[in-house]
Design an enzyme around this catalytic site. Sequence first.
Site, PDB file in Angstrom:
ATOM      1  N   GLU A 156       5.604 -54.927  37.847  1.00  0.00           N
ATOM      2  CA  GLU A 156       4.397 -54.655  37.052  1.00  0.00           C
ATOM      3  C   GLU A 156       3.734 -55.950  36.604  1.00  0.00           C
ATOM      4  O   GLU A 156       4.323 -57.031  36.694  1.00  0.00           O
ATOM      5  CB  GLU A 156       4.716 -53.755  35.855  1.00  0.00           C
ATOM      6  N   LYS A 210      -5.837 -54.563  30.055  1.00  0.00           N
ATOM      7  CA  LYS A 210      -4.508 -53.957  30.131  1.00  0.00           C
ATOM      8  C   LYS A 210      -4.751 -52.512  30.555  1.00  0.00           C
ATOM      9  O   LYS A 210      -5.289 -51.724  29.778  1.00  0.00           O
ATOM     10  CB  LYS A 210      -3.828 -54.038  28.758  1.00  0.00           C
ATOM     11  N   VAL A 239       3.486 -49.965  32.788  1.00  0.00           N
ATOM     12  CA  VAL A 239       4.481 -49.168  33.516  1.00  0.00           C
ATOM     13  C   VAL A 239       3.817 -47.903  34.071  1.00  0.00           C
ATOM     14  O   VAL A 239       4.023 -47.538  35.236  1.00  0.00           O
ATOM     15  CB  VAL A 239       5.681 -48.825  32.594  1.00  0.00           C
ATOM     16  N   ASP A 251       1.206 -42.893  17.757  1.00  0.00           N
ATOM     17  CA  ASP A 251       1.203 -43.914  18.809  1.00  0.00           C
ATOM     18  C   ASP A 251       2.421 -43.738  19.721  1.00  0.00           C
ATOM     19  O   ASP A 251       3.526 -44.186  19.412  1.00  0.00           O
ATOM     20  CB  ASP A 251       1.172 -45.325  18.195  1.00  0.00           C
ATOM     21  N   SER A 258       3.380 -44.265  23.779  1.00  0.00           N
ATOM     22  CA  SER A 258       2.873 -44.865  25.014  1.00  0.00           C
ATOM     23  C   SER A 258       2.681 -43.833  26.120  1.00  0.00           C
ATOM     24  O   SER A 258       3.510 -42.932  26.301  1.00  0.00           O
ATOM     25  CB  SER A 258       3.846 -45.937  25.498  1.00  0.00           C
ATOM     26  N   ALA A 259       1.597 -44.010  26.878  1.00  0.00           N
ATOM     27  CA  ALA A 259       1.331 -43.141  28.039  1.00  0.00           C
ATOM     28  C   ALA A 259       2.414 -43.316  29.114  1.00  0.00           C
ATOM     29  O   ALA A 259       2.528 -42.470  30.010  1.00  0.00           O
ATOM     30  CB  ALA A 259      -0.043 -43.460  28.616  1.00  0.00           C
ATOM     31  N   ASP A 260       3.222 -44.379  29.006  1.00  0.00           N
ATOM     32  CA  ASP A 260       4.335 -44.565  29.953  1.00  0.00           C
ATOM     33  C   ASP A 260       5.236 -43.320  29.981  1.00  0.00           C
ATOM     34  O   ASP A 260       5.704 -42.898  31.032  1.00  0.00           O
ATOM     35  CB  ASP A 260       5.229 -45.753  29.546  1.00  0.00           C
ATOM     36  N   LYS A 308      12.501 -52.105  23.475  1.00  0.00           N
ATOM     37  CA  LYS A 308      12.685 -52.987  22.315  1.00  0.00           C
ATOM     38  C   LYS A 308      12.723 -52.180  21.036  1.00  0.00           C
ATOM     39  O   LYS A 308      12.029 -51.167  20.933  1.00  0.00           O
ATOM     40  CB  LYS A 308      11.469 -53.903  22.177  1.00  0.00           C
TER      41      LYS A 308
HETATM   42  N1  PSU Z   1       7.425 -53.550  26.365  1.00  0.00           N
HETATM   43  C1  PSU Z   1       7.880 -54.800  26.520  1.00  0.00           C
HETATM   44  N2  PSU Z   1       7.159 -55.694  27.235  1.00  0.00           N
HETATM   45  C2  PSU Z   1       5.966 -55.361  27.810  1.00  0.00           C
HETATM   46  C3  PSU Z   1       5.499 -54.021  27.654  1.00  0.00           C
HETATM   47  C4  PSU Z   1       6.256 -53.164  26.926  1.00  0.00           C
HETATM   48  O1  PSU Z   1       8.945 -55.104  25.999  1.00  0.00           O
HETATM   49  O2  PSU Z   1       5.326 -56.217  28.453  1.00  0.00           O
HETATM   50  C5  PSU Z   1       4.206 -53.605  28.324  1.00  0.00           C
HETATM   51  C6  PSU Z   1       4.501 -52.759  29.568  1.00  0.00           C
HETATM   52  O3  PSU Z   1       3.536 -53.030  30.554  1.00  0.00           O
HETATM   53  C7  PSU Z   1       4.337 -51.341  29.058  1.00  0.00           C
HETATM   54  C8  PSU Z   1       3.199 -51.515  28.082  1.00  0.00           C
HETATM   55  O4  PSU Z   1       4.037 -50.407  30.063  1.00  0.00           O
HETATM   56  O5  PSU Z   1       3.461 -52.762  27.453  1.00  0.00           O
HETATM   57  C9  PSU Z   1       3.122 -50.404  27.082  1.00  0.00           C
HETATM   58  O6  PSU Z   1       1.984 -50.549  26.302  1.00  0.00           O
HETATM   59  P1  PSU Z   1       1.539 -49.377  25.292  1.00  0.00           P
HETATM   60  O7  PSU Z   1       2.616 -49.333  24.257  1.00  0.00           O
HETATM   61  O8  PSU Z   1       0.210 -49.829  24.759  1.00  0.00           O
HETATM   62  O9  PSU Z   1       1.447 -48.132  26.107  1.00  0.00           O
HETATM   63 MN    MN Z   2      -0.039 -47.013  22.130  1.00  0.00          MN
END
Ligand code: PSU
Ligand code: MN
Length: 305
Positions: A27, A89, A109, A141, A143-145, A162
């Site tokens: 990624e 992003k 992701v 909040d 994540s869409a992941d 994390k």
């Molecule tokens: N967690 C990490 N390092 C990262 C990310 C997440 O420890 O670089 C990145 C990844 O690309 C993940 C994205 O898919 O952040 C998630 O962002 P959000 O929480 O805005 O969906």
């Molecule tokens: Mn988010």
Amino acid sequence: MIKESFLKVDNKITDALKSGKAIVALESTIITHGMPYPQNLEMAREVEQVVRDNGAVPATIAIMGGQMRAGLSEGDLERLAKEGASAAKASRRDMAAILATKKMAGTTVATTMQICALAGIKIFATGGIGGVHRGASETFDISADLNEFSKTPVGVVCAGAKSILDIAKTLEVLETNGVPVIGYGTDFFPAFYLRKTGFLVDQNFETPEQIAKMLDVQWQLKMGGVLIANPIPVENEMDKSEIDRYISQALSEAEKRNITGKDITPFLLKSIFEMSNGKSLKANIALVKNNAKVAAKIALAMTKQ
Ligand code: PSU
Ligand code: MN
């Protein structure tokens, strides 16, 4: 049917797909928003090399010039790394607008999984996934992941999540979405800088061959993504009380500055790197390489079944 012009698969990847070689996708939000330049470029190159050294073909995924790209040239990798956080992003909802406006973007992701599926790549390696943020009962909040895993058939090798996130809620949402959480040689879900949390994975598989077999069954059943959790190597693990201190300081700073939405993850990562004087960055790079190695072994095992 997708117009071919929106997807550009590098020749090396097309050849590898045709000849049934092992391929590992990587990624790129980790390159644009996850690490500073020039360490991000160095990391991106080294991780590709780890994949090659372990018998697979690396395909770094990004969006450039109005195209979803699978496999970047050395020059493109450098442009992306230099652009850093000035690039977009791209999560799932951003995809169409970024392609339409021909912006450069690191893929999260979620979007890396989407592009893998379109290109026919089955395995990808990253650092950590997005998840349910602490305080999500107020902010919503998530994540869409996590949603992407429910529908997109790709195996994602990561070092867990994390503890900037609420790990318990993250695992609950994965369960709700029907996402298998596999441990590679561990009974416990790992927490990125730390080898374990108090939470169990669904299955502990000791070998890449066992994981390859499980993925084969998952996809014969037409099911979605699989999270493969691979703990950080022992020699790179950080001290729990030290990292917890950085995380709680970073979280309170984010709250003070009212940082929300897609900016929160990059902000927290950057704050932790700065507070630890680069120590967490070193650990982060080590765990990504370790994930790339395991992903290559799984990809290789998949070609042999
Ligand atoms: N967690 C990490 N390092 C990262 C990310 C997440 O420890 O670089 C990145 C990844 O690309 C993940 C994205 O898919 O952040 C998630 O962002 P959000 O929480 O805005 O969906
Ligand atoms: Mn988010």
